[in-house]
Design a protein around this motif. Structure first.
Motif, PDB file in Angstrom:
ATOM      1  N   UNK A  41       0.819  -1.203   0.000  1.00  0.00           N
ATOM      2  CA  UNK A  41       0.000   0.000   0.000  1.00  0.00           C
ATOM      3  C   UNK A  41       0.851   1.250   0.000  1.00  0.00           C
ATOM      4  N   UNK A  42       0.355   2.295  -0.630  1.00  0.00           N
ATOM      5  CA  UNK A  42       1.027   3.590  -0.618  1.00  0.00           C
ATOM      6  C   UNK A  42      -0.040   4.649  -0.363  1.00  0.00           C
ATOM      7  N   UNK A  43       0.182   5.495   0.632  1.00  0.00           N
ATOM      8  CA  UNK A  43      -0.734   6.628   0.810  1.00  0.00           C
ATOM      9  C   UNK A  43      -0.018   7.897   0.362  1.00  0.00           C
ATOM     10  N   UNK A  44      -0.747   8.708  -0.396  1.00  0.00           N
ATOM     11  CA  UNK A  44      -0.170   9.925  -0.965  1.00  0.00           C
ATOM     12  C   UNK A  44      -1.060  11.096  -0.578  1.00  0.00           C
ATOM     13  N   UNK A  45      -0.537  11.954   0.275  1.00  0.00           N
ATOM     14  CA  UNK A  45      -1.298  13.121   0.697  1.00  0.00           C
ATOM     15  C   UNK A  45      -0.309  14.270   0.840  1.00  0.00           C
ATOM     16  N   UNK A  46      -0.177  14.814   2.066  1.00  0.00           N
ATOM     17  CA  UNK A  46       0.838  15.852   2.252  1.00  0.00           C
ATOM     18  C   UNK A  46       2.231  15.252   2.098  1.00  0.00           C
ATOM     19  N   UNK A  47       2.359  13.957   2.332  1.00  0.00           N
ATOM     20  CA  UNK A  47       3.602  13.232   2.062  1.00  0.00           C
ATOM     21  C   UNK A  47       3.261  11.941   1.351  1.00  0.00           C
ATOM     22  N   UNK A  48       4.243  11.037   1.301  1.00  0.00           N
ATOM     23  CA  UNK A  48       4.008   9.731   0.675  1.00  0.00           C
ATOM     24  C   UNK A  48       4.650   8.678   1.561  1.00  0.00           C
ATOM     25  N   UNK A  49       3.916   7.608   1.846  1.00  0.00           N
ATOM     26  CA  UNK A  49       4.503   6.522   2.633  1.00  0.00           C
ATOM     27  C   UNK A  49       3.872   5.200   2.230  1.00  0.00           C
TER      28      UNK A  49
END
Lengths: 306, 306
Positions: free
Chosen positions: A121-129
């Motif tokens: 999984x990758x979450x992309x918002x103010x950063x990416x993790x």
């Protein structure tokens, strides 16, 4: 902070979003948490005794076994016993983990990857993790810090990252990264619809890039393609090593959907052996803000039974 | 084929290496396996009844649960029931898995990573492949095919790979890749000791590169640095995602040791956050040929008890 009261079906039936107000300090955060839990119970007519546990997904390095936040610069916390403090403030058992892990865990349990054993999984918002679900469980790695792929340096990217390094993936693939690409294009005098959206290019957002993309704007298309290529390149390294069943993209930027994933798919088809991608599910998250609540609740229930 | 008879301490006390003779077909391989198992028992005075199981680590895609080789082009096998055939030929229970996974499993149990829970392994020989140990167990991923990182395309590398793609990591970081770099340098007329080692540059090997490296030859040093940078770049993507306790480099090319790992360390220090590498063990395998035997035996014992 996003709050949710989660039922036996694993999904929230009450939810609320409130500002974190970090400058007011950790004691204020604890009071806010306790007050919102009181509200959740009162507004839904739920008895406190019916609550199995409080689950918290929080940014930064989290020692999930001991319930301690080892370091979360956004929250100005370091070696802070979050679980014990919340237990004290609410009288309820509390279990914590990293927010990205909990978000992807939520998607793996009840969302876009609900039939998948191994999920990248990758979450992309103010950063990416990133986060991994291995055999259905959140994977932590050494010190439970696995997943910080937002700071992998990308060849050819010269932007200075908040972390102090140069060329980190999240300087391009994130909401501020997309906004910055838009701003730079306008300031460089490119002929683009993006120039017409705001008087001050500093006001441009990732959503503006999607809007201009949909209008066929070449600058916006190039910005989205560049972000997709950077993300695709990183996934092209990770997928053969992990052979996941599903790759789930979440966070605010996931709302860009196929505008971003289209390029990611192209990169994967060009770079990754067919064995890994012919039946790979590559999709955006379905629960958005709820995913973290769903994952954190499931984590707390699981831990409370151990 | 490498054979070993493994004792209760998990280590082989009898070993033998024989040619596989692939062109003679799978039935010949099975007879060779049965004959060598007979020899191992006879030469060590071991009763057949004392053998718990036969473990096999083999190249290619292995369905470990069903004991079937799904595809191994080097062995000219496809959908072949290896475990059942060996059971039939030897009268002993047999469990199979992928050779790289078993090699790194062996190192994780009794070798360079023996106190590590999460291990990222890479074997570098005629090709390059990876394996993961998660919570002490070999990780397979979807279809048990995780780890084929030898075919990640590297920017700037133009070599055609055996797989048909261009620029695969293993065209540079492998024994034939290093030999090819040496050959190309000599044919390009570089002033290098490598030109003096053989009348025909086609005879140059990876070991020659190490030898010239040790003599301070700039061409050999550049070849090793390039390979180290390519390997380091790939690890720089994988380490933050996985946060392993240890990274183990095995296979014949691991004998280059710090000549290769020195550059890998430099790349990791430049590209990867300190959190991931400050206590990371990055070492070469210690069991070499034995590692696969140790891992396969442990795997078979584990499966035979399930």
């Amino acid at each position: 902070m996003v709050f949710g009261l989660v039922g036996e079906d694993g999904l929230p039936f009450w939810r609320r979003k409130v500002p974190t107000e970090v400058p007011k300090g950790p004691e204020h955060m604890l009071r806010t948490i306790a007050a919102n839990i009181d509200d959740a119970l009162a507004e839904t007519g739920t008895a406190r005794e019916a609550v199995m546990a409080v689950g918290v997904g929080m940014p930064g390095k989290v020692d999930a076994d001991r319930g301690i936040c080892m370091g979360a610069s956004n929250l100005r916390l370091r070696d802070y016993p979050v679980a014990a403090k919340i237990r004290e403030a609410t009288g309820l058992p509390c279990y914590i983990n990293n927010d990205v892990k909990m978000y992807i865990y939520g998607e793996a349990l009840y969302g876009a990857a609900k039939d998948s054993r191994h999920v990248l999984g990758v979450t992309i918002g103010t950063g990416l993790a990133g986060a991994l679900i291995i055999d259905g469980e959140p994977y932590g790695g050494y010190r439970n810090i696995s997943g910080e792929i937002g700071h992998i340096p990308i060849d050819g990217v010269k932007r200075v990252c908040n972390c102090g390094m140069v060329g980190c993936l999240e300087t391009v693939v994130s909401a501020p990264g997309l906004a910055r690409s838009a701003r730079e294009a306008v300031l460089a005098g490119e002929r683009t619809l993006l120039a017409d959206y705001h008087d001050d290019p500093a006001e441009l957002t990732a959503v503006d890039v999607s809007r201009a993309f949909d209008a066929g704007d070449q600058t916006a298309i190039a910005i989205m393609r560049h972000a997709g290529r950077c993300l695709g390149d990183v996934l092209a390294y990770l997928i053969p090593m992990l052979s996941p069943d599903a790759v789930i993209i979440g966070g605010g930027v996931a709302l860009a959907g196929e505008r971003l994933l289209g390029t990611v798919r192209e990169v994967l088809h060009a770079k990754v052996s067919k064995s890994y991608i012919e039946s790979l599910k590559l999709e955006t998250a379905v629960h958005n803000d709820d995913a973290g609540v769903i994952g954190s609740a499931a984590w707390a229930v699981k831990k409370s039974k151990e």
